[in-house]
Scaffold this active site. Structure first.
Site, short mmCIF file in Angstrom:
data_model
loop_
_atom_site.label_atom_id
_atom_site.label_comp_id
_atom_site.label_asym_id
_atom_site.label_seq_id
_atom_site.Cartn_x
_atom_site.Cartn_y
_atom_site.Cartn_z
CG ASP A 71 -40.40 40.42 17.32
OD1 ASP A 71 -41.01 39.65 17.72
OD2 ASP A 71 -39.29 40.37 17.17
CD GLU A 130 -36.18 39.59 11.46
OE1 GLU A 130 -35.10 40.04 11.09
OE2 GLU A 130 -36.49 38.93 12.18
#
Length: 385
Positions: A71, A130
């Site tokens: 990520d 997130e």
């Protein structure tokens, strides 16, 4: 040459300075592409989707593909580490350590850019872990279809483990999560005339109290669940009855069955409160791609066995965590394994003081290069048995 440890540390520090919120990782994407394009391109193919980057490494036998995901987004946190390479973006920080994630991925990729793998590899630099289920968005976009992995791996850094240690377990590693957004609407009025109003502070308080019984009275005690309400907003001043109330929180559960059970009970309680207080309810239960991270039994058994038999790897069998990760969506579609990489810090993930130990980077790269080389041969052995 593959990226060296000093080069990786400098890359990490550069990435640490430019954190960006999910789906806004434009500078991060530009920096990553610059580093990737400086690698040998003989057997690399690169494409982008929004702020995501996918790198396909062509193997000598293209019948199987192994995926590796990192990520790339940061958090809306103001950094307080005092480091000379602290965030240069006000109110933004890599407080979850995704700068470490990206750097390790680049280190692994740089090795396979130099040494052609036996089977194909797909590296996924994924946005919006997130805040916006970036893994789910990318998967459902179709951008990954041509390079879809047969199995996939990823890690999350862990401040509680020694720097460079590898932590993993069979079964669920991280919980599935679901956001709670409840808005109750009644009627405001003068504090002296409650019978002429419909008080949403009282309604909201009842909702908060009743929610506390869900885990203790609906979830099997042998299993786990969490319902936390972290935001309650109502009214403007002490002598005015509030006509509206906003409550926000989160659900965490180690299985999707329990997550859905808790969601069902939250909805029933909210609707019951609305009915009993004759008020309007606007309830949003949003799970998106944040499913439980349930490790595949076969890939995880091989991963654990490999790490345990390597004397240079400090392997630690970990317990499940109630943290969430949108890798749960990808791993629900593609068999694979998620693990922890220790970064040894006194501060937790999402802390404005988090400063991971950088010696974890090269240890993570070395462990995963070795495992992916091992795994390629395991895949082909299983294929032809």
């Amino acid at each position: 040459m593959a990226l060296s440890e000093p080069e990786l540390i400098q890359i990490r520090r550069k990435l640490h300075q430019i954190p960006e919120i999910g789906m806004e990782e434009f500078e991060t994407q530009k920096e990553l592409l610059k580093i990737i394009q400086a690698m040998p391109q003989d057997h690399l193919e690169v494409k982008t989707w929004k702020t995501a980057i996918m790198v396909h490494v062509l193997g000598t036998d293209g019948s199987k593909t192994i995926g590796y995901r990192t990520d790339i987004d940061g958090l809306p946190v103001t950094e307080a580490t005092g480091l000379p390479y602290a965030s240069q973006h006000p109110g933004r920080m890599h407080a979850c350590g995704h700068d470490i994630h990206m750097t390790v991925a680049l280190g692994i990729l740089s090795h396979f850019a130099e040494v052609k793998p036996a089977c194909n590899l797909t590296f996924i630099f994924q946005p919006a872990e997130e805040n916006a289920s970036g893994g789910k968005q990318l998967y459902e976009s179709g951008a990954l279809d041509a390079w879809m992995p047969d199995e996939i791996y990823a890690f999350h850094d862990n401040p509680q483990l020694p720097a460079g240690a590898i932590g993993c377990r069979q079964g669920t590693l991280f919980a599935g999560t679901c956001e709670i957004h409840a808005h109750f609407t009644g009627k405001s009025g003068h504090a002296a005339y409650p019978h002429q109003a419909n008080d949403m502070v009282v309604a909201g308080a009842q909702f908060v109290n009743q929610i506390q019984t869900i885990v203790s009275r609906n979830v099997d005690p042998i299993q786990s669940g969490v319902v936390t309400l972290g935001h309650f907003s109502a009214g403007t001043t002490g002598n005015v009855i509030a006509g509206e109330c906003q409550i926000d929180g989160t659900i965490r559960a180690l299985t999707q069955v329990n997550n859905q059970l808790i969601q069902k009970r939250v909805r029933a309680i909210a609707e019951g409160v609305a009915q009993s207080f004759a008020c309007e309810l606007d309830l949003d239960l949003h799970q998106g791609g944040y499913l439980p991270v349930e490790n595949n039994s076969q890939t995880t058994a091989d991963f654990i066995a490999y790490m345990q038999q390597k004397p240079e790897v400090e392997f630690i069998e970990t317990t499940p965590a109630m943290t969430g990760e949108d890798f749960g969506f990808l791993i629900s579609k593609i068999p694979g394994t998620m693990f922890w990489l220790g970064v040894e810090s006194p501060y937790s993930l999402h802390s404005e003081h988090l400063a991971p130990k950088e010696e974890a980077i090269m240890k993570g790269v070395t462990a995963m290069v070795g495992f992916l080389e091992h795994r390629q041969h395991a895949v082909f052995t299983a294929q032809y048995e």
